[in-house]
Structure formats: structure tokens, C-alpha cells
Design an enzyme around this catalytic site. Sequence first.
Site, mmCIF file in Angstrom:
data_model
loop_
_atom_site.group_PDB
_atom_site.id
_atom_site.type_symbol
_atom_site.label_atom_id
_atom_site.label_comp_id
_atom_site.label_asym_id
_atom_site.label_seq_id
_atom_site.Cartn_x
_atom_site.Cartn_y
_atom_site.Cartn_z
ATOM 1 N N SER A 153 0.836 -1.197 0.000
ATOM 2 C CA SER A 153 0.000 0.000 0.000
ATOM 3 C C SER A 153 0.875 1.253 0.000
ATOM 4 O O SER A 153 1.640 1.475 -0.939
ATOM 5 C CB SER A 153 -0.967 -0.057 1.182
ATOM 6 O OG SER A 153 -1.984 0.901 1.053
ATOM 7 N N ASP A 247 -10.171 -3.522 -5.124
ATOM 8 C CA ASP A 247 -9.341 -2.503 -4.495
ATOM 9 C C ASP A 247 -9.368 -1.249 -5.359
ATOM 10 O O ASP A 247 -9.091 -1.323 -6.561
ATOM 11 C CB ASP A 247 -7.905 -3.031 -4.380
ATOM 12 C CG ASP A 247 -6.931 -2.056 -3.749
ATOM 13 O OD1 ASP A 247 -7.318 -0.932 -3.385
ATOM 14 O OD2 ASP A 247 -5.744 -2.431 -3.622
ATOM 15 N N HIS A 277 -8.245 -4.600 -0.803
ATOM 16 C CA HIS A 277 -7.034 -4.009 -0.251
ATOM 17 C C HIS A 277 -6.812 -4.583 1.145
ATOM 18 O O HIS A 277 -7.761 -4.857 1.869
ATOM 19 C CB HIS A 277 -7.232 -2.490 -0.179
ATOM 20 C CG HIS A 277 -5.965 -1.718 0.008
ATOM 21 N ND1 HIS A 277 -5.114 -1.429 -1.031
ATOM 22 C CD2 HIS A 277 -5.408 -1.166 1.114
ATOM 23 C CE1 HIS A 277 -4.086 -0.737 -0.580
ATOM 24 N NE2 HIS A 277 -4.236 -0.563 0.727
#
Length: 306
Positions: A153, A247, A277
Site C-alpha cells: 500500500s 481494491d 485491499h
Amino acid sequence: MTQHVHPEAQRLLDAIAATPPLDTLSVRQIRENFEKAASLTGDAVGMLSVEDTKIAGVPVRVYTPGLKNHPQPCVVYFHGGGWTTGTLDLAESTIREIAAEAGAIGISVDYRLAPEHPFPATIDDAIAVVSAVLSGETDLDIDIEKVGVVGDSAGGNIAAVVAQQMRGHRPGLVHQGLIYPCTDLSNLHSPSYQEYGEGYFLSARNLNWYIDQYTQPEEREDVRASPALNSDLTNLPPATIITAECDPLRDQGEAYGRALGQQGNKVSTVRFLGQPHLFLQAGALINDAHTARRLLGRQLKSSFQS
């Protein structure tokens, strides 16, 4: 349950469904909420040793999988959390599994967080650690010809930036593992952002909050914040990019993979279907988390061996 989401991932989404939007909480509350999620990350793979120390003045946690009488490869890991949250503890099970599979020393970086330390403090810390590792300026028994970076991320953003900024360093990085990275902070809009921006853990609202904590609007076109905006992507380390179908950042990660490939880099992009995610961190609930971690470890190992 939507038709897209993997049943295991739905358990994760159900568990966090009641979490209020980040902009309604204090940073302290947000960090405390993340700490409570540590049990979702899964069991930790055993290590020969785990040590908290500093490299180039930056706090790190060093994982040594096994005893060897020669220098070992190394993977430097940057945790996620929107540049504002996340800890070494939350990244523990992920970096252990990747390092064990890669047969490498793992270094998890406790970089400074926004909003107390906004851009580019995070990048400065990351580059300081990786520069020291590649230059042999640590007390660790590392083979400096076999060093890779991985991040998830926001950490994927950091890893991508580090790979670019360290280009030309000799020895150089041999691999970059980017787990659902945010690669363009200046323009989030894409089909996946529209389709999965609500109800799939990382909401569009929360993503924008994270970016606001980390950067000022005029900083978002800086390639150290948005690596996808770098017009020169040549001569970068081989990349493994992990994306999640459900995501909002999926399209960014996959577009960056295509751009890397078009400029002559070796790239492997793997989309995990039905996953949101953060799936790779949720090892206690999601089997694909372990599949993805081991895949990254094998990709790193292959680059170390070649």
C-alpha cells in the site's frame, strides 16, 4: 456479500464494517484501532533471531531466518498504513513469511509517519536505510549484491520511489515487490476507484484523507510522491506487483506495471481475484495472504540467485 468478494475476504470486510471514516477520528484513535487488528495478521513464522536496532539513525527490526556462515541476501520492507499509521508489529507476520521464503535477512523499517512528519520525511528515512544497506554500512552480514525492497500500500509507494531514487547506485537493488501500491497521488480516478471506492475496506474517502495527511496538493506531482509520474522508468529492478481485484488502487498498480514493462523492465503482475485491499496482511483469515507472501519470497529468491 457481493458477487466479487472471496468468502474469506468477506469475513474481513464484515469484521471492519462498523469502522467510522478516518476523517471523523483523531490520528491517535486511528492508530489505536489499527493496533487492535494485529490478531488478523496471522501466526508468525519462526526466526533464528529478531532484533530492534537502527540503521542510518532510522529504527528498524531485523529478522534472520537461519544460521549461515556467509553473507545473506536481504529484503527491506516498508509497511502500509497510508503514511500515517502502521507499525513493525502489524507487519511482523508478513515480513517473516516473505523473508523465510526468500532465504533472506528481513529489515522492516519504522519510518516517520505523517501528519507529524509529512512528505518527504518518509522517503528520506527509506532511502537512508536502503543506501546504508547497499553501501555495506550496517553491522549485518548482508550480501550487498543481493538486496530487494518490498512494501504494501503506502509501503508499495515507498518501495517504488526507493527503486527509482536508488537507480544508478552500485551495487543496485535486484528486485522490487509492490503490493497494491499507490503510484499516483495526483489523480486517483480510475474504473477500480469508482467501482470499489466504498465498502471494500479502503474507501475513496479514507484514501483521500491519507493523502491529505501526507502531502500538500502541490507536492503530489513530485515523482518522490507519485512514482508513476516519472517519465523515465528505464533501468529499474525487476518488479513483482501484487494487486487485489476489489481494491480502488488496483488500476494504479497494474498501470504502473505496464509502464515499467513498456520501458524495458522485467515485470510480473499478479491480480488476486475476489480480494480487497489489505488482504495480504490478513493472514489469520485469508489463505491468499500466504500464497501472495510466498510468491513474493520466491520472486525475490529468483532475483537473488540470478
